[in-house]
Design a protein around this motif. Structure first.
Motif, short mmCIF file in Angstrom:
data_model
loop_
_atom_site.label_atom_id
_atom_site.label_comp_id
_atom_site.label_asym_id
_atom_site.label_seq_id
_atom_site.Cartn_x
_atom_site.Cartn_y
_atom_site.Cartn_z
N UNK A 188 97.03 -89.98 89.00
CA UNK A 188 98.19 -89.32 89.07
C UNK A 188 99.03 -89.80 90.37
N UNK A 189 99.86 -90.57 90.65
CA UNK A 189 100.34 -91.24 91.77
C UNK A 189 101.79 -90.53 92.35
N UNK A 190 101.64 -89.76 93.22
CA UNK A 190 103.10 -89.17 94.00
C UNK A 190 103.73 -90.29 94.40
N UNK A 191 105.21 -90.41 94.06
CA UNK A 191 105.81 -91.50 94.77
C UNK A 191 105.69 -91.46 96.17
N UNK A 192 105.55 -92.54 96.80
CA UNK A 192 105.19 -92.72 98.29
C UNK A 192 106.22 -91.89 99.24
N UNK A 213 102.85 -79.66 93.81
CA UNK A 213 102.02 -78.46 94.49
C UNK A 213 100.72 -78.22 93.71
N UNK A 214 99.82 -77.78 94.67
CA UNK A 214 98.58 -77.47 94.08
C UNK A 214 98.04 -76.19 94.84
N UNK A 220 87.16 -76.06 88.81
CA UNK A 220 87.60 -74.57 88.31
C UNK A 220 88.26 -73.84 89.30
N UNK A 221 88.39 -74.40 90.46
CA UNK A 221 88.80 -73.76 91.54
C UNK A 221 90.34 -73.77 91.71
N UNK A 222 90.88 -74.61 90.80
CA UNK A 222 92.40 -74.90 90.71
C UNK A 222 93.26 -73.75 90.11
N UNK A 223 94.07 -72.96 90.83
CA UNK A 223 94.61 -71.91 90.27
C UNK A 223 96.07 -72.23 89.85
N UNK A 224 96.58 -73.14 90.24
CA UNK A 224 98.11 -73.38 89.90
C UNK A 224 98.21 -74.96 90.31
N UNK A 225 98.87 -75.65 89.52
CA UNK A 225 99.53 -76.95 89.63
C UNK A 225 101.12 -77.02 89.31
N UNK A 267 100.97 -81.30 101.03
CA UNK A 267 101.36 -82.34 100.38
C UNK A 267 100.68 -83.48 100.05
N UNK A 268 100.07 -84.05 101.51
CA UNK A 268 99.28 -85.12 101.28
C UNK A 268 98.00 -84.91 100.75
N UNK A 269 97.31 -83.41 101.07
CA UNK A 269 96.13 -83.23 100.10
C UNK A 269 96.56 -83.38 98.57
N UNK A 270 97.55 -82.71 98.33
CA UNK A 270 97.96 -82.56 96.68
C UNK A 270 97.73 -83.98 96.41
N UNK A 271 98.82 -84.97 97.01
CA UNK A 271 98.77 -86.43 96.63
C UNK A 271 97.27 -87.06 96.54
N UNK A 272 96.47 -86.69 97.32
CA UNK A 272 94.90 -87.21 97.45
C UNK A 272 94.28 -86.79 96.32
#
Length: 712
Positions: free
Chosen positions: A507-511, A694-695, A671-676, A495-500
């Motif tokens: 795109x900011x995820x609510x803290x 989620x990523x 290119x390495x993103x498969x799903x968001x 979750x923290x990697x996704x937010x980063x």
């Protein structure tokens, strides 16, 4: 010395322009050959090789035709040669009608001879199974390595009705008359039926290609050719599967700005095994792809031709206002009702009555065409008993001649271009200005409605791809490369990697904070500030408020402790999230996922079990322009909730559009993103906030690489 090699707009523009010119020229070698060899030309009239040769000769091909037959000196009175290599003159197009196990020897001869294009009408390749697929792969690899274009295998053939060539390299004995419509299809058997239907409706074709297994030449190649072909004004496609849908979208967007593209996408059950790749896709995705590219999608071959005779012979309407003129009250009312049901604006029919003569009939049509508040006219004509039809047709033709408004008819309930309403060109064939006729008013209205939708799409200003501001794509790439280096097969980010990662694209995820006991939960809430939400993190509970996996508006430490204890006990998982409360709004879902046919697709819909159950999601192919992002948000059936349905406060759609564009840019750049998955995104009048995301990263799906084309 350092210089940037990242793709730029200028580089992509030059690349696409060169690709367009090269592919169009290579297809021109197929459709405009100066000489043709028929390999496997047989003296047996029941053989395919004999039929192809007979059709070439009967079609009055203007160049030399060389039968290739090792056992006979001549076939159908034309001197034959033992091999292609023995032909003394150059060969532009070779047609192979030999068994699949003999194709390697034929290919070697053609490559040695320098043949520019090879048409394989034989079967026994990819449609038969793994062995045939491997044989087909070898065929394509060799052809591409030598700059040869390949049509087929298992193809019906190609045709060019231009009298300069007179090419009928198909298994169909008769072709439609010359015209301004180009046609591409995959199925050979269906291709014969299509050609017969076109001839019956007097729809003239410029060129025709049935590509069979579509191992090399595809619909994309034909679009590139027809884009620059002055003889083709309308493009028809019958597609069973897609080769490169993202390329199709890019090309079709450009071509449809000047030439209408009308397409039928066959159902999954009609797709043979050879075309199965990319066929098992949701129909809504196909419709979204076509709508995004400006392609006019129809559901049946009849509707395809209904549209084709209108687009090929009449101008486009500039508005939805329709006048219905006729001598039958019942049919006039049917036409008006059908027009209103299709979104056209139609007033009461103009009924001249069955006793009206040709002059009265023509005067009513002329008056409707002259009206400033009319954009198109549908003429309903039922001949009175024992009355000559020709005077009515002549009067109608004179009334509509030179009009810049489309005119359709149900003249004698015939289909296509009736002889009495045809405007003939130098060769005696119907040309633009001819009045199309339909068997019923409903069919005429459906074609006109399609023309109006296309005209409205084409009149929209072109929206360029503009990247959102405040994007750090370099840092995002470095992050993903670092995460990928730890595992080659990919994984879901934390979750923290996704937010980063999302933060690199504004795109900011609510803290939020992750906690594993009550004290940590209270400390996190104190840090974030009350009120907070406490959420379960297990797969079963995520995004499922109906399962009770979230506690909202926790206003103090005591409430947080109770919420933590209850959720940890219910979920059986001590790891929970404590998150600052977002502004309340309408939950939305934005996802990017890999599709085996389309590559990366972005989807949008409203959050909730009901939306999931009903499949209320809209899809687009990446990348998205600002206009396409806005259309995506408005596409779901539940989208009116975002605009203030039943006096609710409208959400900030601009914030949603910006969010969708940023997600699109992220998926396009990395290119390495498969799903968001961003779910839910809370949309309100204040903006749009991502409360969970989620990523998944991993290697790009690989397709069989048949090598680069060395196009001539």
């Amino acid at each position: 010395l350092e210089f940037a090699i990242d793709p730029s707009e200028a580089l992509l523009s030059v690349r696409n322009s060169r690709e367009r010119a090269a592919e169009a020229r290579s297809v021109r070698n197929v459709l405009s050959p100066r000489s043709v060899a028929v390999i496997g030309a047989s003296t047996d009239s029941s053989k395919v090789g004999n039929a192809v040769l007979a059709n070439l000769l009967a079609g009055n091909f203007t160049g030399p035709v060389y039968p290739v037959n090792a056992d006979h000196r001549s076939v159908r009175g034309v001197r034959a040669y033992a091999t292609v290599h023995d032909i003394p003159d150059p060969v532009d197009l070779a047609i192979a009608a030999v068994p699949a196990d003999a194709i390697d020897a034929v290919l070697d001869d053609c490559l040695d001879k320098g043949v520019k294009a090879l048409l394989v009408v034989s079967g026994g390749f990819g449609e038969t199974g793994p062995a045939g697929q491997e044989s087909e792969r070898r065929l394509v690899l060799a052809a591409r390595a030598h700059g040869m274009r390949l049509i087929g295998p298992n193809a019906l053939g190609v045709a060019n009705t231009d009298p300069e060539f007179g090419l009928n390299a198909t298994l169909a004995p008769h072709l439609p008359t010359p015209g301004n419509v180009g046609f591409f299809c995959q199925s050979g058997a269906l291709g014969i039926a299509i050609l017969d239907e076109a001839a019956n409706r007097r729809l003239g074709l410029s060129t025709f290609v049935s590509a069979g297994n579509r191992a090399d030449v595809s619909g994309n190649d034909l679009l590139q050719y027809w884009d620059s072909d002055p003889a083709t004004e309308v493009i028809l496609l019958y597609l069973e599967s897609f080769g490169n849908p993202r390329k199709f979208t890019r090309i079709a967007r450009r071509v449809a700005r000047s030439k209408p593209i009308i397409a039928v996408k066959s159902g999954r059950g009609a797709v043979p095994p050879a075309h199965a790749i990319g066929a098992d896709i949701d129909d809504s995705i196909v419709r979204a792809l076509f709508a995004q590219a400006g392609v006019i999608q129809v559901d049946t071959i009849s509707e395809l031709f209904d549209c084709a005779v209108l687009f090929g012979n009449q101008p486009l309407p500039v508005g939805p206002r329709v006048a219905v003129v006729g001598n039958s009250t019942a049919l006039g009312v049917l036409a008006v009702d059908a027009a209103r049901a299709k979104g056209l604006h139609a007033s009461s029919p103009i009924d001249v009555g069955p006793q009206a003569g040709p002059e009265d009939f023509a005067a009513a049509v002329s008056s409707a065409l002259a009206a400033s508040d009319i954009d198109a006219v549908i003429v309903v004509f039922v001949p009175p008993v024992a009355v000559e039809v020709e005077p009515f047709a002549t009067a109608l033709g004179n009334a509509v001649r030179g009009s810049d408004k489309p005119v359709l008819s149900t003249f004698l309930a015939t289909e296509g271009i009736p002889d009495v309403l045809a405007v003939r060109g130098p060769g005696g064939y119907p040309i633009r200005g001819s009045v199309p006729s339909y068997s019923s008013p409903e069919r005429a209205v459906a074609a006109l409605a399609a023309a109006w939708r296309y005209s409205a799409w084409r009149s929209r200003p072109v929206s360029n791809l503009v990247r959102p501001k405040s994007i750090d794509s370099e840092r995002a790439k470095q992050l993903v490369e670092g995460w990928r280096s730890a595992g080659s097969h990919g994984r879901w980010l934390s979750d923290f990697e996704t937010a980063e990662l999302l933060g690199c694209y504004g795109l900011d995820v609510v803290a939020f904070r992750t906690v594993t006991d009550e004290d940590e939960a209270v400390a996190a809430a104190d840090e974030l500030g009350y009120p907070v939400a406490v959420k379960a993190t297990g797969e079963r509970w995520r995004h499922r408020p109906d399962h009770g996996g979230v506690r909202l508006d926790m206003a103090d430490a005591s409430a947080v402790r109770v919420a933590y204890r209850n959720l940890a006990a219910d979920s059986g998982e001590p790891l929970l999230h404590v998150q600052r409360m977002a502004v309340k709004g309408i939950g939305c879902v934005v996802r990017v996922q890999d599709d085996p046919s389309f590559g990366s697709l972005i989807s949008f819909g409203l959050a909730g079990v009901i939306s999931d159950l009903l499949g209320d999601r809209a899809y687009r192919v990446l990348p998205l322009t600002e206009d396409e992002a806005a259309q995506l948000i408005d596409a779901p059936k539940a989208a009116p909730l975002l605009s203030g349905y039943r006096n609710a406060v409208p959400v900030n759609k601009n914030a949603l559009i910006d969010l969708v564009q940023r997600i699109s840019a992220l998926a396009e750049d990395i290119a390495d993103i498969r799903e968001i998955s961003c779910e839910p995104v809370l949309a309100s009048a204040d903006g749009a906030q991502i409360t969970d995301a989620r990523v998944r990263i991993g290697p790009e799906p690989t397709k069989a690489d048949l090598g680069p084309r060395r196009l001539r």
